[in-house]
Enzyme design. Sequence first.
Site, PDB file in Angstrom:
ATOM      1  N   LYS A  80      42.648 -15.048 -33.882  1.00  0.00           N
ATOM      2  CA  LYS A  80      43.233 -14.293 -34.988  1.00  0.00           C
ATOM      3  C   LYS A  80      43.620 -15.264 -36.098  1.00  0.00           C
ATOM      4  O   LYS A  80      44.168 -16.345 -35.833  1.00  0.00           O
ATOM      5  CB  LYS A  80      44.461 -13.530 -34.463  1.00  0.00           C
ATOM      6  CG  LYS A  80      45.124 -12.575 -35.435  1.00  0.00           C
ATOM      7  CD  LYS A  80      46.240 -11.841 -34.705  1.00  0.00           C
ATOM      8  CE  LYS A  80      46.930 -10.802 -35.562  1.00  0.00           C
ATOM      9  NZ  LYS A  80      47.962 -10.052 -34.786  1.00  0.00           N
ATOM     10  N   SER A 155      47.806  -5.334 -35.170  1.00  0.00           N
ATOM     11  CA  SER A 155      47.255  -6.108 -36.279  1.00  0.00           C
ATOM     12  C   SER A 155      46.083  -7.007 -35.888  1.00  0.00           C
ATOM     13  O   SER A 155      45.410  -7.572 -36.752  1.00  0.00           O
ATOM     14  CB  SER A 155      48.351  -6.979 -36.905  1.00  0.00           C
ATOM     15  OG  SER A 155      48.864  -7.915 -35.968  1.00  0.00           O
ATOM     16  N   SER A 179      50.384  -5.172 -31.390  1.00  0.00           N
ATOM     17  CA  SER A 179      49.217  -5.676 -32.117  1.00  0.00           C
ATOM     18  C   SER A 179      48.107  -6.256 -31.260  1.00  0.00           C
ATOM     19  O   SER A 179      47.022  -6.512 -31.764  1.00  0.00           O
ATOM     20  CB  SER A 179      49.663  -6.718 -33.143  1.00  0.00           C
ATOM     21  OG  SER A 179      50.403  -6.101 -34.166  1.00  0.00           O
TER      22      SER A 179
END
Length: 444
Positions: A80, A155, A179
């Site tokens: 990420k 996310s 997330s």
Amino acid sequence: MADLTELSAAELGRGIASGDIDPVVLAQTYLDKIAAHPLKDRIYARVTPERALSEAAAAKARAESGTRLSALDGVPVSWKDLFDTKDIVTEAGTALLKDRVPAADAEVLKAATSLGLVCLGKTHLSELAFSGLGLNPITATAPCVNDHEAVSGGSSSGAAASVAFGLAPIAIGSDTGGSVRIPSAWNDLVGLKTTWGRLSLDGSVPLCSYFDTVGPLCKTVEDAAIMLAALEGKDLGFSAPEGDLTGKRFASLETIVLDDIRPEPLAAYTEALEKMRAAGAEIVPLEFDDIRANMAETGILYTYDAWKNWGEEITARGDVMFAPIRERFESGAVFTTEDYNAAWERLKATRAAWASASAGFDAVLCPTSPILPPNEARLMSDGDYYVTENLLALRNTRVGNLLGGAIVTLPTSRPSCGLSLMGAPNAEEQVLAISAAVEAALKA
């Protein structure tokens, strides 16, 4: 030979160990597939081919000399884009950090690299990781594998998409309010939310200092267990399969998590519980009303901390942000330190009560999300739809963050519908072990 990109991380590791898989060929296979994929720019913020091939070549040399560093030595992974990568841009999905180049890798990336994992690149996310939808018109919105016109969940949106679309065997994301679990559930993956403090946050772009956690998104529970160890700089080896569910005792949480649930997630949850009972599990309903007051205070607990971390920068340059995300940050400005500290004291009391209420169960169950992935275009054009779906997306997972335990989400028989198993704080190994048995029961 089978398509390497269809194998789990553990299967790839075993193939490298046996000499059947060349780490350089493996890395190049992924790099080629990423380069050719029509959705790559919505999934990867940037690919790191030079680093990947260099690390893969070193892994190949170790494999040939019998000096492999771990079970996952030579296995590629995506990260990420809020985990710092040395000399590689890390922007956390926001123009506030455009062209930011860290001087060192994040600690968890260092740990994984020390065990031979290969960095494929950085994946897109919700802006500053502050949304469960994965909608990000500032950089890119990753697609859901089951509906390319829907968001993939946030996310860790690109993280989930990288694995679901076969562009990485495993991905590393973060979970502050869901997330890791939401994008895992919506893309039919296994996701692990770790206990706060279990894994280092050094070198990761912060959101909420006392809720941020690091965790893997992957194809199997085995992958999640091995990757958890790797993020701590440990070599777990390949995990033995768990036995059946005979004699295992679960609670089915009924407070909040079933409210306003859509038909598909409810049907998937019902079917999953039926399969677990058929495999020998005892499942009993559990009400826990204490959490209602804390859920009502998430605005204090989350946005105060987020504003404390980002308020100065947003005040100066907030016009470059996606307005709904900026406004969510700004809502934290109204709370005082006293408000925040008092809310935390109330949450600590609830966590103590939860420890007592959940004791005696192998895990507490709930639907990972009460909704399916929302349509991207409608989210952008329909304000009421955005608000409704944004609030519901993280509702169930946020319960788990507030309660503070280790949590695994598993795919069910229905697309984009996940089953969560909540355990005690720092009980990752136990939750993963029982999740392996549930995983087998759900696939039966």
